[in-house]
Structure formats: C-alpha cells, structure tokens
Write an enzyme that holds these catalytic residues in place. Structure first.
Site, PDB file in Angstrom:
ATOM      1  N   ARG A  51     -15.160  -1.352   4.643  1.00 38.47           N
ATOM      2  CA  ARG A  51     -14.567  -0.269   5.448  1.00 38.47           C
ATOM      3  C   ARG A  51     -14.907   1.128   4.958  1.00 38.47           C
ATOM      4  O   ARG A  51     -14.571   2.106   5.613  1.00 38.47           O
ATOM      5  CB  ARG A  51     -13.037  -0.433   5.462  1.00 38.47           C
TER       6      ARG A  51
ATOM      7  N   GLN B 131       0.201  -0.574  -4.736  1.00 36.19           N
ATOM      8  CA  GLN B 131      -1.127   0.060  -4.710  1.00 36.19           C
ATOM      9  C   GLN B 131      -0.974   1.550  -4.483  1.00 36.19           C
ATOM     10  O   GLN B 131      -0.334   1.986  -3.542  1.00 36.19           O
ATOM     11  CB  GLN B 131      -1.980  -0.559  -3.600  1.00 36.19           C
TER      12      GLN B 131
ATOM     13  N   HIS C  29     -13.846  -2.866  -0.326  1.00 36.10           N
ATOM     14  CA  HIS C  29     -12.813  -2.491   0.648  1.00 36.10           C
ATOM     15  C   HIS C  29     -13.039  -3.228   1.981  1.00 36.10           C
ATOM     16  O   HIS C  29     -12.778  -2.701   3.058  1.00 36.10           O
ATOM     17  CB  HIS C  29     -12.856  -0.973   0.869  1.00 36.10           C
TER      18      HIS C  29
ATOM     19  N   TYR D  86      -2.644   5.210  -3.720  1.00 34.24           N
ATOM     20  CA  TYR D  86      -3.687   6.183  -3.393  1.00 34.24           C
ATOM     21  C   TYR D  86      -3.295   7.423  -4.161  1.00 34.24           C
ATOM     22  O   TYR D  86      -2.170   7.906  -4.016  1.00 34.24           O
ATOM     23  CB  TYR D  86      -3.732   6.449  -1.895  1.00 34.24           C
TER      24      TYR D  86
ATOM     25  N   THR E 296      -6.374   2.494  -6.300  1.00 31.67           N
ATOM     26  CA  THR E 296      -7.585   2.313  -5.481  1.00 31.67           C
ATOM     27  C   THR E 296      -8.490   3.522  -5.652  1.00 31.67           C
ATOM     28  O   THR E 296      -8.061   4.664  -5.438  1.00 31.67           O
ATOM     29  CB  THR E 296      -7.200   2.119  -4.002  1.00 31.67           C
TER      30      THR E 296
ATOM     31  N   SER F 129       0.834  -1.207   0.000  1.00 29.59           N
ATOM     32  CA  SER F 129       0.000   0.000   0.000  1.00 29.59           C
ATOM     33  C   SER F 129       0.868   1.255   0.000  1.00 29.59           C
ATOM     34  O   SER F 129       1.949   1.278   0.591  1.00 29.59           O
ATOM     35  CB  SER F 129      -0.886  -0.012   1.255  1.00 29.59           C
TER      36      SER F 129
ATOM     37  N   LYS G   9      -8.853  -0.784  -8.480  1.00 29.08           N
ATOM     38  CA  LYS G   9      -9.412  -1.514  -7.321  1.00 29.08           C
ATOM     39  C   LYS G   9     -10.547  -0.721  -6.674  1.00 29.08           C
ATOM     40  O   LYS G   9     -10.414   0.484  -6.443  1.00 29.08           O
ATOM     41  CB  LYS G   9      -8.299  -1.723  -6.282  1.00 29.08           C
TER      42      LYS G   9
HETATM   43  C1  FNR Z   1      -7.380  -2.198   3.956  1.00 25.24           C
HETATM   44  N1  FNR Z   1      -7.595  -2.064   2.579  1.00 25.24           N
HETATM   45  C2  FNR Z   1      -6.806  -1.203   1.849  1.00 25.24           C
HETATM   46  N2  FNR Z   1      -6.982  -1.120   0.491  1.00 25.24           N
HETATM   47  C3  FNR Z   1      -6.181  -0.317  -0.254  1.00 25.24           C
HETATM   48  O1  FNR Z   1      -6.345  -0.266  -1.468  1.00 25.24           O
HETATM   49  N3  FNR Z   1      -5.172   0.397   0.348  1.00 25.24           N
HETATM   50  C4  FNR Z   1      -4.951   0.369   1.692  1.00 25.24           C
HETATM   51  O2  FNR Z   1      -4.038   1.022   2.195  1.00 25.24           O
HETATM   52  C5  FNR Z   1      -5.805  -0.438   2.479  1.00 25.24           C
HETATM   53  N4  FNR Z   1      -5.669  -0.493   3.833  1.00 25.24           N
HETATM   54  C6  FNR Z   1      -6.402  -1.387   4.588  1.00 25.24           C
HETATM   55  C7  FNR Z   1      -6.158  -1.513   5.963  1.00 25.24           C
HETATM   56  C8  FNR Z   1      -6.854  -2.468   6.693  1.00 25.24           C
HETATM   57  C9  FNR Z   1      -6.562  -2.616   8.153  1.00 25.24           C
HETATM   58  C10 FNR Z   1      -7.798  -3.303   6.052  1.00 25.24           C
HETATM   59  C11 FNR Z   1      -8.530  -4.392   6.816  1.00 25.24           C
HETATM   60  C12 FNR Z   1      -8.059  -3.158   4.713  1.00 25.24           C
HETATM   61  C13 FNR Z   1      -8.590  -2.911   1.908  1.00 25.24           C
HETATM   62  C14 FNR Z   1      -7.956  -4.245   1.477  1.00 25.24           C
HETATM   63  O3  FNR Z   1      -6.996  -4.053   0.486  1.00 25.24           O
HETATM   64  C15 FNR Z   1      -9.000  -5.228   0.949  1.00 25.24           C
HETATM   65  O4  FNR Z   1      -9.771  -4.598  -0.049  1.00 25.24           O
HETATM   66  C16 FNR Z   1      -9.930  -5.753   2.048  1.00 25.24           C
HETATM   67  O5  FNR Z   1      -9.220  -5.949   3.243  1.00 25.24           O
HETATM   68  C17 FNR Z   1     -10.545  -7.064   1.595  1.00 25.24           C
HETATM   69  O6  FNR Z   1     -11.397  -7.596   2.540  1.00 25.24           O
HETATM   70  P1  FNR Z   1     -10.954  -8.715   3.626  1.00 25.24           P
HETATM   71  O7  FNR Z   1     -10.159  -9.780   2.900  1.00 25.24           O
HETATM   72  O8  FNR Z   1     -10.151  -8.001   4.640  1.00 25.24           O
HETATM   73  O9  FNR Z   1     -12.267  -9.179   4.134  1.00 25.24           O
END
Ligand code: FNR
Length: 385
Positions: free
Chosen positions: A281, A131, A278, A133, A159, A110, A254
C-alpha cells in the site's frame, strides 16, 4: 450450515466480502499503491516458495503452538493493525480484538482505528498490541503511550514505512475522501449494501477516536489543522531510541525491508522487527516482503514478524520456514469479518489452523520447531533434481 462447508477458504470469504461492502469500502480495504505491482508480487512470490513433501512418518499429531516474545501462543499468527477498520465493518475493532483474545492470539490496534484504547479495554485479552503512527508533539506521544498502557496494551509497535502519505488511485476513483464525506456517489454504493448500511447507521460515521481528545482544543494544534497533522511525522533513529526508553514492554518496529535497517534497529534495543511492505500500500517499487525475509533473517538475531499477502496456512508455513518467528494478517481478517460479521474472524483462524495442520502433515512436521530446516532441505533436493 457448517462454515467450513460454505466457506472453506479465505478466497470464499473474500468473494462474499466484496459483495457485502460498498465499492468505496472494498477499494479502501483492497487497494495497493500505484499500479499495484508490489501488491501482486507479494502473492506471486509467496506462491514461489516451495517445499518437498516428506513421507513415511507414521501418524502425525500436529502441534501448531509457538513461543514468541516470552509468550506461548496456540498458533503462530495474529491480527495486523488496520486504520479506520470501523469503516470496513461496524464495530470491527471490538469484534477482531474479542476473536483474537478468545483464541489466545495478538490483536494490534492502529492509532488511526475508529476505536480508542479505552473503548477496547474491556474486549482485549493478555495479548493486545498498540500500533503507533509517530505523533510530532512529544506531549501527545507520551499521552498516547500512557493511554495504551493503562488500557492494557502490552506491546508497542512503531510503524515506520509511512514517511509520507501514499497515493492510492483506486481509492480515489471510488469516491472515498479523507475524512469520508457522504456524496451522492457514495450513497448510491451504500444503497446496494443494506447489512453494512444498517450497521453503520447504528454506530454513526466512524472517526479516529484515539485522536479525538487532541483535536478538541486541548493540544497545541492550530484550529484549522486536519487530524492527520498530528501524524505523519517521519521518525528517525533518535525517535526509535526515545520510544525504546519510554515504553517498558516489548517494542516492535514495523515496515522493515532492508538488512542494514534491521542491523541499525538491533542496536537501538528494539525487541522485534516486523518485516512488511504494508501489504503493497505504500511503495510500488518494492520487492515482495517474502523475498526480503531470508536476508533480514541473516542480518539479525532479533525475532522477526512477517506480513504481506498471507492468505492461508501454507503461506504461514512459508514465512516461518524462511525465518519469520511470527506472522500477521491484515486483509484476511477483514474479509472474514465483512463476509460473516462477528463469527468471521474466528472462522479465519480456524481455516488457517486446519490448513497449517494439513500441510504440516505433508511435510512430516509434528511441530514448528525445525521448520526452517525443511526449506533448506528443499533447496538442496531441488538442486539435485
Ligand atoms: C493497513 N495497514 C496498516 N498498518 C499500520 O501499521 N497501521 C495502519 O493503520 C494500517 N492501516 C491499514 C489499513 C488497511 C485497509 C490495510 C489493508 C492495511 C497495513 C497492515 O497492518 C499490514 O501491514 C498489511 O495489511 C499486511 O498485508 P495483508 O495481510 O493485508 O496482505
């Protein structure tokens, strides 16, 4: 002791992880946005995807390998990007990247991880993804792309589902601030988790190291601006097109949940679409990602990556059967790491591999080539019942 005896499933790793992490860290990892309806829906909707077991195939040797974006992978999944993963477990990025490289699977770093592309360069294999941002400043944008490329990251992931910061009430209640500040509340939580605390004391308070150089006065940022200011620009299609031209390797977008967005993205020349909410989240009014997968499959012939709620090999098969070409896990790998330290991610991979093979045997599937037809047969048979 054999890890499969002590921790046969990801649920066991999750339980142990919860015990070993300070509450604010657990809440950061686990929380969704709002009332967490979308987070829960990701799980319940996956559970609703059914197969009919298929019998009398004789002995089956299951081949879990797959081809994706021109690469052969021994398994159809990898590690999703997790921001500030170094806060969840010391050295998380290196440990996750190494485990993925050893297994021949992709690891996604990330932009807001606690280690930079340069930090990770010695630890990544052939399949490291970066990835992004989307930074506002084009100079920073170009610089980050160059750094990722020079460090050996082959695939770029943009993303797009964070147009604004999300609200995570659980996280706030736990006392976590951004950037993390060591308040008495947090110190009391840390005191209960010595392994985590010792690891963190050794490494120092994690920060977003990829962004370090831009806040050291070398960018046009006002001196008072928070590092997050560099991020959170809300990209549009022109931004996607610009990145497409700027990055010469595979380029993935994404956070796609709508068929019409997938159609528009296909016209920009992206190489794959990552279907994701995500992990629940960002937006609590969304359907489960798995509910949208069939529509997205019908809307585009681009390769599809899927995440959100995957917790076992059966879930991986569910996503592939509904049209995904590749699957990613976020929290699952962090449960393994927080539960077991360095051996954790490899154990997660092994659990998923064994669970996939056991379920492929039930379905009479020697490989993953025709997995989408299995689900169509179920639909037809269920209607006859
Ligand atoms: C994320 N996710 C995420 N996605 C992204 O594109 N950049 C990021 O920095 C982050 N950071 C992040 C932190 C935490 C603590 C979590 C749990 C998730 C989202 C991640 O890439 C992914 O899309 C989800 O976590 C997928 O779902 P599951 O497998 O956690 O259920």
């Amino acid at each position: 002791m054999d890890l499969h005896t002590a921790y046969p499933g990801i649920a066991d790793l999750k339980l142990r992880a919860r015990r070993r992490l300070p509450r604010f860290v657990w809440e950061y990892l686990e929380s969704g946005t709002g009332a967490e309806i979308t987070l829960k829906r990701n799980r319940t909707a996956l559970d609703e995807v059914k197969f009919l077991p298929s019998i009398l195939h004789g002995p089956i040797e299951c081949d879990t390998g797959i081809q994706f974006l021109g690469q052969d992978y021994p398994l159809p999944f990898g590690t999703a990007p997790i921001g500030m993963s170094g806060l969840i477990w010391p050295d998380a990025e290196k440990l996750l990247a190494r485990a993925a490289a050893e297994a021949g699977l992709p690891y996604t770093l990330s932009t807001v991880a606690s280690q930079s592309p340069e930090d990770l360069a010695p630890h990544i294999g052939q399949n490291a993804w970066f990835q992004l941002y989307p930074p506002k400043d084009p100079d920073i944008r170009i610089d980050i792309l160059n750094r990722a490329r020079s460090a050996g990251f082959s695939t770029l992931v943009l993303t797009v589902d964070v147009p604004v910061a999300s609200r995570r009430e659980r996280q706030v209640r736990s006392g976590l601030t951004n950037p993390p500040r060591l308040t008495p509340q947090l110190l009391a939580q840390i005191a209960l988790c010595p392994t985590w605390a010792i690891g963190m004391a050794r490494n120092g308070m994690p920060r977003m190291r990829t962004l370090d150089k831009y806040i050291d006065g070398q960018s046009a940022l006002p001196p008072t601006a928070h590092v997050g200011y560099l991020l959170r620009t809300s990209p549009d299609m022109d931004y996607v097109k610009w990145l497409r031209d700027a990055w010469d390797g595979p380029f993935v977008v994404k956070g796609v949940m709508r068929a019409d967005d997938a159609e528009r993205l296909q016209q920009t020349g992206v190489d794959a679409i990552w279907v994701s909410n995500h992990g629940g989240r960002q937006f609590d009014g969304a359907p489960a990602s798995i509910e949208m997968l069939p529509q997205l499959r019908a809307a585009t012939n681009l390769p599809l990556i899927f995440d959100s709620g995957i917790e076992g090999g059966l879930d991986v098969l569910r996503a592939l059967a509904l049209g995904a070409d590749f699957v990613m896990l976020g929290r699952g790998f962090l449960y393994g790491l927080s539960a077991l330290g360095a051996p954790g991610p490899a154990h997660v991979i092994d659990i998923l591999r064994q669970d996939m093979a056991a379920n492929m045997g039930q379905l009479g599937l020697p490989n993953l080539q025709n997995i989408t037809s299995v689900i169509r047969k179920v639909d037809a048979a269920m209607q006859r019942v």
